[in-house]
Design a protein around this motif. Structure first.
Motif, PDB file in Angstrom:
ATOM      1  N   GLU A  57     -28.482 -73.518 -35.259  1.00  0.00           N
ATOM      2  CA  GLU A  57     -29.646 -74.020 -34.528  1.00  0.00           C
ATOM      3  C   GLU A  57     -29.892 -75.478 -34.906  1.00  0.00           C
ATOM      4  O   GLU A  57     -29.940 -75.807 -36.096  1.00  0.00           O
ATOM      5  CB  GLU A  57     -30.895 -73.193 -34.849  1.00  0.00           C
ATOM      6  N   ASP A  61     -34.639 -72.285 -37.102  1.00  0.00           N
ATOM      7  CA  ASP A  61     -33.585 -71.269 -37.053  1.00  0.00           C
ATOM      8  C   ASP A  61     -34.108 -69.904 -36.627  1.00  0.00           C
ATOM      9  O   ASP A  61     -33.334 -68.961 -36.472  1.00  0.00           O
ATOM     10  CB  ASP A  61     -32.862 -71.161 -38.404  1.00  0.00           C
ATOM     11  N   SER A  62     -35.433 -69.805 -36.420  1.00  0.00           N
ATOM     12  CA  SER A  62     -35.991 -68.493 -36.099  1.00  0.00           C
ATOM     13  C   SER A  62     -37.422 -68.624 -35.608  1.00  0.00           C
ATOM     14  O   SER A  62     -37.987 -69.718 -35.570  1.00  0.00           O
ATOM     15  CB  SER A  62     -35.954 -67.591 -37.341  1.00  0.00           C
ATOM     16  N   TYR A  85     -33.354 -59.464 -36.588  1.00  0.00           N
ATOM     17  CA  TYR A  85     -34.306 -59.860 -37.624  1.00  0.00           C
ATOM     18  C   TYR A  85     -33.576 -60.369 -38.858  1.00  0.00           C
ATOM     19  O   TYR A  85     -32.415 -60.025 -39.104  1.00  0.00           O
ATOM     20  CB  TYR A  85     -35.194 -58.675 -38.018  1.00  0.00           C
ATOM     21  N   ASN A  86     -34.286 -61.182 -39.634  1.00  0.00           N
ATOM     22  CA  ASN A  86     -33.684 -61.725 -40.848  1.00  0.00           C
ATOM     23  C   ASN A  86     -33.446 -60.639 -41.884  1.00  0.00           C
ATOM     24  O   ASN A  86     -34.166 -59.638 -41.946  1.00  0.00           O
ATOM     25  CB  ASN A  86     -34.597 -62.799 -41.448  1.00  0.00           C
ATOM     26  N   PHE A 218     -39.028 -62.778 -39.695  1.00  0.00           N
ATOM     27  CA  PHE A 218     -38.543 -63.745 -38.707  1.00  0.00           C
ATOM     28  C   PHE A 218     -37.583 -63.062 -37.740  1.00  0.00           C
ATOM     29  O   PHE A 218     -36.922 -62.086 -38.095  1.00  0.00           O
ATOM     30  CB  PHE A 218     -37.820 -64.905 -39.407  1.00  0.00           C
ATOM     31  N   SER A 220     -34.657 -63.721 -34.344  1.00  0.00           N
ATOM     32  CA  SER A 220     -33.838 -64.569 -33.486  1.00  0.00           C
ATOM     33  C   SER A 220     -33.199 -63.653 -32.448  1.00  0.00           C
ATOM     34  O   SER A 220     -33.712 -62.560 -32.189  1.00  0.00           O
ATOM     35  CB  SER A 220     -32.791 -65.331 -34.311  1.00  0.00           C
ATOM     36  N   LEU A 225     -31.172 -68.759 -30.611  1.00  0.00           N
ATOM     37  CA  LEU A 225     -32.468 -68.952 -29.963  1.00  0.00           C
ATOM     38  C   LEU A 225     -32.352 -69.428 -28.516  1.00  0.00           C
ATOM     39  O   LEU A 225     -33.238 -69.173 -27.702  1.00  0.00           O
ATOM     40  CB  LEU A 225     -33.310 -69.946 -30.770  1.00  0.00           C
ATOM     41  N   THR A 339     -27.469 -69.356 -44.564  1.00  0.00           N
ATOM     42  CA  THR A 339     -27.659 -68.849 -43.205  1.00  0.00           C
ATOM     43  C   THR A 339     -26.873 -67.577 -42.932  1.00  0.00           C
ATOM     44  O   THR A 339     -27.389 -66.631 -42.324  1.00  0.00           O
ATOM     45  CB  THR A 339     -27.273 -69.944 -42.193  1.00  0.00           C
ATOM     46  N   TRP A 343     -28.988 -64.482 -41.860  1.00  0.00           N
ATOM     47  CA  TRP A 343     -28.825 -64.124 -40.447  1.00  0.00           C
ATOM     48  C   TRP A 343     -27.380 -63.676 -40.200  1.00  0.00           C
ATOM     49  O   TRP A 343     -26.497 -64.497 -40.015  1.00  0.00           O
ATOM     50  CB  TRP A 343     -29.159 -65.315 -39.538  1.00  0.00           C
TER      51      TRP A 343
END
Length: 463
Positions: A57, A61-62, A85-86, A218, A220, A225, A339, A343
């Protein structure tokens, strides 16, 4: 038929059009809806890049999942199946050449329990005893418009603020916590102090809420995104979307607005929304009487870097998701997100993807901003070596520079916003401003702002 033109195809502008289109359809009303965006893609700062099996991103990032409007929008888009979800895990603070875990049962580094306070390896025994004195100190002077830094230091002491809380808050809100208001950061803390007598007791009484939010905090989407942006674009079936279309001037002409494009074309609109950065809004209106008001809004700069490696993500510290850098660290970066660990969808083959942040408040930022990409990469690789003991070369580097593009909500922001809104209403009826420069920096806040802007437009065109 009235024409509504939204200039700016970021998340705020898209949500404005989505909710306005929805209201018009529900009431069987018509209007010409036009969306202008200078870039070849929609989304603004919210933009996904895919390279070498990694999903990255360029901006946030979320999305913070707790915003009711976020979940509502996803439902309205019929997009629940695409949400990810994270991964939950340990966040660290890097100080004194090593990583220290931010204690569990804490909120932005503020302990919820005595056990969390005792578990901290970041502060001394004397500092811990000072935190416990909070319940003996009544609140006689702080309101939600006060400085969050001064508030926390007054009740909890300087040491925990400096070593444990400030790095977290400054990392999240991109600013000096002594210049940020409680209202623009953690407004509930004043209520907790006033109601429960101490911040820790207030947080503990609301512990279930914070623990619920910490899980799946968080979100995504499976392909990043931009997938949300693409879905919004797909559903704007009554909106004329014009990409690669730069606007250079907006002028009031009697009861209409004349919009001048970079190619010389002129458009007319009954209602105009400027869902744009503050400086761009100022430049489009070219109104010297308004300039002093627009000049009150401040922005920060940052450089973010992704580095991808042909190494397994499993070499990271167990359960770790990243770190924030304290002032007494040998690292140059302000923070790092691991990351690929946080994620899972961002690394197709389970390889390591690290993101580093270099912010304007960094002591070396004046050097960093003039460095070449090669020089920046060397700095980042040294930070990775010192923090993770990784010396391999990356197989992918992605650098993004946000220069004067990140709104800073200082103590004067609220008053400045009220002044500019009042002046715009007086001089530019039927022209609205929107977006993160004014109404909140998170994606959830932008969605809220887009929905509220749509409601305001509907009132204007249905009069």
């Amino acid at each position: 038929m009235k024409t509504v033109t939204v200039i700016g195809g970021g998340i705020t502008g898209l949500c404005t059009m989505f909710y306005l289109q929805k209201q018009l359809k529900e009431r069987n009303l018509s209007a010409r809806l036009v969306l202008l965006e200078k870039n070849p893609y929609l989304g603004g700062k919210m933009h996904t890049v895919r390279e070498n099996g990694f999903i990255m991103e360029t901006g946030a990032d979320s999305i913070v999942a707790r915003y009711p409007s976020v979940q509502k929008l996803i439902q309205e888009l019929d997009f629940e199946s695409e949400v990810v979800y994270n991964e939950t895990g340990i966040s660290y603070i890097h100080t004194n050449h090593e990583l220290h875990a931010i204690p569990k049962e804490s909120v932005f580094g503020i302990p919820m329990t005595v056990e969390s306070l005792k578990a901290s390896t970041l502060i001394s025994e004397e500092g811990k005893q000072r935190v416990l004195k909070d319940e003996e100190i009544p609140n006689t002077k702080f309101t939600k418009e006060s400085s969050i830094g001064e508030f926390l230091e007054y009740f909890l002491g300087k040491e925990i603020v400096e070593k444990q809380i400030a790095p977290v808050l400054a990392g999240v809100y991109s600013g000096d916590i002594y210049k940020l208001s409680i209202a623009s950061t953690l407004p509930y803390l004043v209520d907790y102090k006033n109601e429960y007598g101490s911040l820790m007791k207030g947080l503990q009484a609301n512990r279930e809420k914070f623990e619920r939010e910490a899980n799946k905090k968080f979100l995504s989407f499976k392909n990043g995104l931009s997938q949300l942006i693409d879905r919004l674009e797909e559903l704007l079936d009554t909106v004329e979307i014009r990409k690669n279309t730069e606007t250079i001037r907006v002028e009031k002409k009697n009861d209409l607005y004349e919009i001048t494009l970079a190619n010389g074309e002129k458009l007319e609109a009954d209602v105009v929304v400027l869902a744009l950065p503050n400086q761009v809004v100022k430049n489009l209106l070219k109104d010297e009487e308004l300039d002093p008001y627009f000049n009150q809004f401040k922005n920060a700069s940052a450089i973010t870097m992704y580095l991808g490696f042909d190494l397994p993500d499993s070499i990271l510290p167990q359960d770790g998701t990243g770190f924030i850098v304290s002032h007494n660290s040998d690292l140059v970066c302000n923070a790092s997100t691991w990351t690929s660990r946080k994620w899972k969808h961002t690394s197709k083959d389970g390889n390591l993807l690290v993101r580093l942040f270099y912010k304007e408040n960094n002591p070396r930022y004046h050097e960093l901003k003039v460095m070449s990409d090669e020089e920046l990469t060397k700095v980042a690789l040294n930070d990775i070596k010192l923090s993770l003991n990784i010396e391999e070369q990356p197989n992918m580097v992605k650098i993004t520079k946000w220069i004067d593009a990140m709104p800073k909500y200082d103590l004067a922001h609220h008053e400045a916003l009220q002044e500019v809104l009042s002046k715009l209403k007086e001089r530019y009826p039927n022209l609205l401003i929107a977006g993160c420069s004014y109404f909140g920096v998170g994606i959830g806040a932008c969605i809220d702002n887009g929905k509220e802007t749509a409601e305001n437009i509907f009132e204007l065109i249905s009069q």
